[in-house]
Write a protein that holds these residues in place. Structure first.
Motif, mmCIF file in Angstrom:
data_model
loop_
_atom_site.group_PDB
_atom_site.id
_atom_site.type_symbol
_atom_site.label_atom_id
_atom_site.label_comp_id
_atom_site.label_asym_id
_atom_site.label_seq_id
_atom_site.Cartn_x
_atom_site.Cartn_y
_atom_site.Cartn_z
ATOM 1 N N LEU A 81 38.628 45.390 27.853
ATOM 2 C CA LEU A 81 37.749 45.620 29.005
ATOM 3 C C LEU A 81 38.511 45.467 30.314
ATOM 4 O O LEU A 81 38.259 46.199 31.280
ATOM 5 C CB LEU A 81 36.581 44.659 28.949
ATOM 6 C CG LEU A 81 35.300 45.169 28.261
ATOM 7 C CD1 LEU A 81 34.720 46.378 28.975
ATOM 8 C CD2 LEU A 81 35.559 45.530 26.790
ATOM 9 N N ALA A 82 39.458 44.524 30.388
ATOM 10 C CA ALA A 82 40.289 44.408 31.593
ATOM 11 C C ALA A 82 41.114 45.672 31.787
ATOM 12 O O ALA A 82 41.258 46.166 32.917
ATOM 13 C CB ALA A 82 41.193 43.184 31.490
ATOM 14 N N ASP A 83 41.662 46.214 30.695
ATOM 15 C CA ASP A 83 42.395 47.480 30.781
ATOM 16 C C ASP A 83 41.492 48.589 31.310
ATOM 17 O O ASP A 83 41.916 49.413 32.136
ATOM 18 C CB ASP A 83 42.927 47.877 29.400
ATOM 19 C CG ASP A 83 44.130 47.065 28.948
ATOM 20 O OD1 ASP A 83 44.770 46.420 29.806
ATOM 21 O OD2 ASP A 83 44.427 47.070 27.733
ATOM 22 N N GLN A 84 40.238 48.614 30.836
ATOM 23 C CA GLN A 84 39.321 49.654 31.279
ATOM 24 C C GLN A 84 39.018 49.533 32.774
ATOM 25 O O GLN A 84 38.998 50.530 33.493
ATOM 26 C CB GLN A 84 38.028 49.599 30.467
ATOM 27 C CG GLN A 84 38.194 50.084 29.037
ATOM 28 C CD GLN A 84 36.865 50.244 28.324
ATOM 29 O OE1 GLN A 84 35.892 50.697 28.899
ATOM 30 N NE2 GLN A 84 36.834 49.864 27.061
ATOM 31 N N VAL A 85 38.771 48.306 33.249
ATOM 32 C CA VAL A 85 38.511 48.130 34.679
ATOM 33 C C VAL A 85 39.727 48.560 35.494
ATOM 34 O O VAL A 85 39.604 49.230 36.527
ATOM 35 C CB VAL A 85 38.136 46.668 34.988
ATOM 36 C CG1 VAL A 85 37.988 46.470 36.498
ATOM 37 C CG2 VAL A 85 36.844 46.284 34.283
ATOM 38 N N PHE A 86 40.908 48.167 35.033
ATOM 39 C CA PHE A 86 42.162 48.548 35.678
ATOM 40 C C PHE A 86 42.259 50.066 35.814
ATOM 41 O O PHE A 86 42.579 50.604 36.889
ATOM 42 C CB PHE A 86 43.319 47.985 34.850
ATOM 43 C CG PHE A 86 44.703 48.372 35.286
ATOM 44 C CD1 PHE A 86 45.137 48.148 36.578
ATOM 45 C CD2 PHE A 86 45.594 48.921 34.369
ATOM 46 C CE1 PHE A 86 46.437 48.489 36.970
ATOM 47 C CE2 PHE A 86 46.888 49.256 34.742
ATOM 48 C CZ PHE A 86 47.306 49.040 36.047
ATOM 49 N N LEU A 87 41.948 50.786 34.737
ATOM 50 C CA LEU A 87 42.025 52.243 34.759
ATOM 51 C C LEU A 87 40.844 52.859 35.507
ATOM 52 O O LEU A 87 40.998 53.891 36.174
ATOM 53 C CB LEU A 87 42.083 52.783 33.328
ATOM 54 C CG LEU A 87 43.334 52.418 32.526
ATOM 55 C CD1 LEU A 87 43.255 52.998 31.120
ATOM 56 C CD2 LEU A 87 44.606 52.888 33.219
#
Length: 479
Positions: A251-257
């Motif tokens: 989910l952190a990766d998704q927010v980052f992207l």
């Protein structure tokens, strides 16, 4: 020294193996081997690949290279100083325990193949991949954001637990502004007029920017990113994206992207998207609310709920940990001077350290849900926060509450967003509280805390060099 090995794409594949590769090629996001990566890139005619990693601010840093270089035995490096740089590009003075690597040696980018996806806004076929940061001995560099979050998730695993999160990210669309001396203004929508405030949950408010929203959805789908819902918030041209619950790192990766995606979609339409906590005076700020729950690693059962469906003791200890530790970690969730402008009275933002059932005036809200979906929502983080660090600190607070059996206060049913402010009121206050909390040193890492606080102090000193319009208006001729 190379950080990764190129794929073995030589012959000998079985028919079943070829079928598996075909499935991988059709997948929008992520592969599990370098052979699959090579096939995935070739099938899409990818010419270039962006190897990126979040810095302390959550800004994408890295290198772009031709695909054939990426899939060969190529070393990818960044200087260590990248993770000691302020948001303004400055390098703080060495104070206290904050120190630079005297050699500014290389750190290695280690691609996470599960994050491979296209960059849909580029005109040439381009892919991107998120990388971890390791040293020359291939050990995780402890002060980098993705590794900090991995460390906290690992602490949960030691106790037989797995955290589950669901972020909600608010942001503003604003008219393009190339002069920082001028205040930001809402953009004009398809009606030709600037959208007004008070449009919470307004469908017509979203429809004002239909083409842009469509691009956000299209860009997200191309990257294999899933938006749960999109709503219009109460501020003018303020939107919120909700993501489905899942693994914290994913989910952190998704927010980052997503932040990259939303900015690019807005730019395509001649406007800006900003994740500043407080971009415009007199209007609500932008939050990144984090829904959190914990399941057992072996059974997947929610530890917040007992067998009879009632809230467990672990649930109350988790909330106790949030109450005790989140204010001490607020600097990871409100990381800039501007963040504390959001944490102000009468701005629909919690200023307290209370919790309650379905009470949006509290810092920690327990939404109405079925017993198996029992969770707590941390409403304090702002959307300017680095998602990896905000998630890491918020999850660390709850786990420390469980480990230390911290008892929470009684829940409140009243509106508690008036009266005394129970949180740090400035960036420096928050930095000091973070440094002083001994329990954070093991779970978040002493190296990270020292490095992060040194950078935050440097950012504050840079801010203090700027004379604001308020000072010129009220001090110039009056003092």
């Amino acid at each position: 020294m190379s950080t990764h090995q190129g794929p073995d794409v030589t012959g000998g594949a079985t028919e079943a193996g070829d079928n598996d590769i075909q499935k991988v090629i059709e997948c929008l996001r992520g592969v599990s081997s370098w052979r699959e990566a090579a096939a995935w890139l070739q099938a899409r005619g990818i010419e270039d690949i962006e190897c990126i990693t979040p810095d302390l601010a959550g800004v994408a840093r890295g290198k772009m290279m031709p695909t054939n270089k990426f899939t060969s035995n190529t070393a990818l490096s960044l200087p260590s100083s990248i993770f000691r740089q302020t948001i303004s590009g400055d390098y703080p003075e060495e104070v206290g325990d904050f120190r630079y690597d005297p050699n500014d040696g290389d750190l290695k980018l280690l691609p996470d193949l599960s994050t491979l996806c296209v960059v849909p806004w580029e005109s040439d076929p381009t892919a991107q991949i998120i990388c971890d940061i390791v040293d020359t001995a291939r050990e995780n560099v402890r002060y980098t954001p993705r590794n900090v979050l991995k460390r906290v998730v690992g602490e949960y695993a030691k106790d037989g637990f797995k955290p589950v999160v669901a972020p909600e990210i608010e942001f503003y669309l604003v008219a393009q502004n190339v002069d920082p001396d001028y205040p930001l203004e809402p953009p004009k929508g398809r009606s030709g007029r600037s959208i007004l405030g008070g449009q919470g949950y307004s469908i017509s408010g979203i429809n004002e920017f239909d083409d842009l929203v469509d691009d956000i959805y299209h860009f997200s789908e191309a990257q294999g990113l899933e938006i749960d819902t999109l709503i219009h918030e109460s501020g003018p041209a303020q939107l919120e994206i909700n993501l489905r619950h899942g693994d914290p790192l994913e989910l952190a990766d998704q927010v980052f992207l997503f932040k990259r995606t939303i900015r690019e979609a807005a730019m395509k339409h001649g406007i800006y998207a900003t994740f500043m906590a407080k971009p415009m005076e007199g209007l609500p700020g932008s939050a990144m609310h984090i829904h959190q729950s914990v399941v057992r690693s072996d059974t997947g059962e929610n530890i917040f709920t007992d067998a009879d469906g009632r809230a467990s003791q672990l649930f109350f200890h988790y909330i106790g940990g949030m109450q005790r530790y989140v204010p001490r970690a607020l600097v990871t969730m409100a990381p800039y001077v501007n963040s504390y402008r959001r944490l102000a009275p009468d701005m629909a933002c919690p200023l307290n350290n209370k919790w309650g059932y379905d009470n949006r005036t509290t810092a920690f809200r327990v939404p109405a849900s079925e017993p198996q979906a029992r969770r707590v929502e941390n409403r304090l983080p702002s959307s300017d926060a680095n998602p990896y660090l905000a998630l890491a600190a918020s999850l660390a607070a709850g786990l420390l509450g469980i480990r230390n059996a911290v008892e929470p206060e009684e829940p409140t049913q009243e509106s508690v967003n008036e009266g005394a402010i129970e949180l740090p009121r400035s960036l420096l206050d928050a930095v000091s509280l973070f440094e002083e909390e001994q329990d954070f040193r093991e779970i978040l890492g002493r190296e990270f805390i020292t490095n992060y606080c040194g950078v935050k102090r440097g950012e504050f000193e840079t801010f203090m060099q700027v004379i604001s319009p308020w000072e010129r208006e009220f001090l110039l001729l009056n003092v």
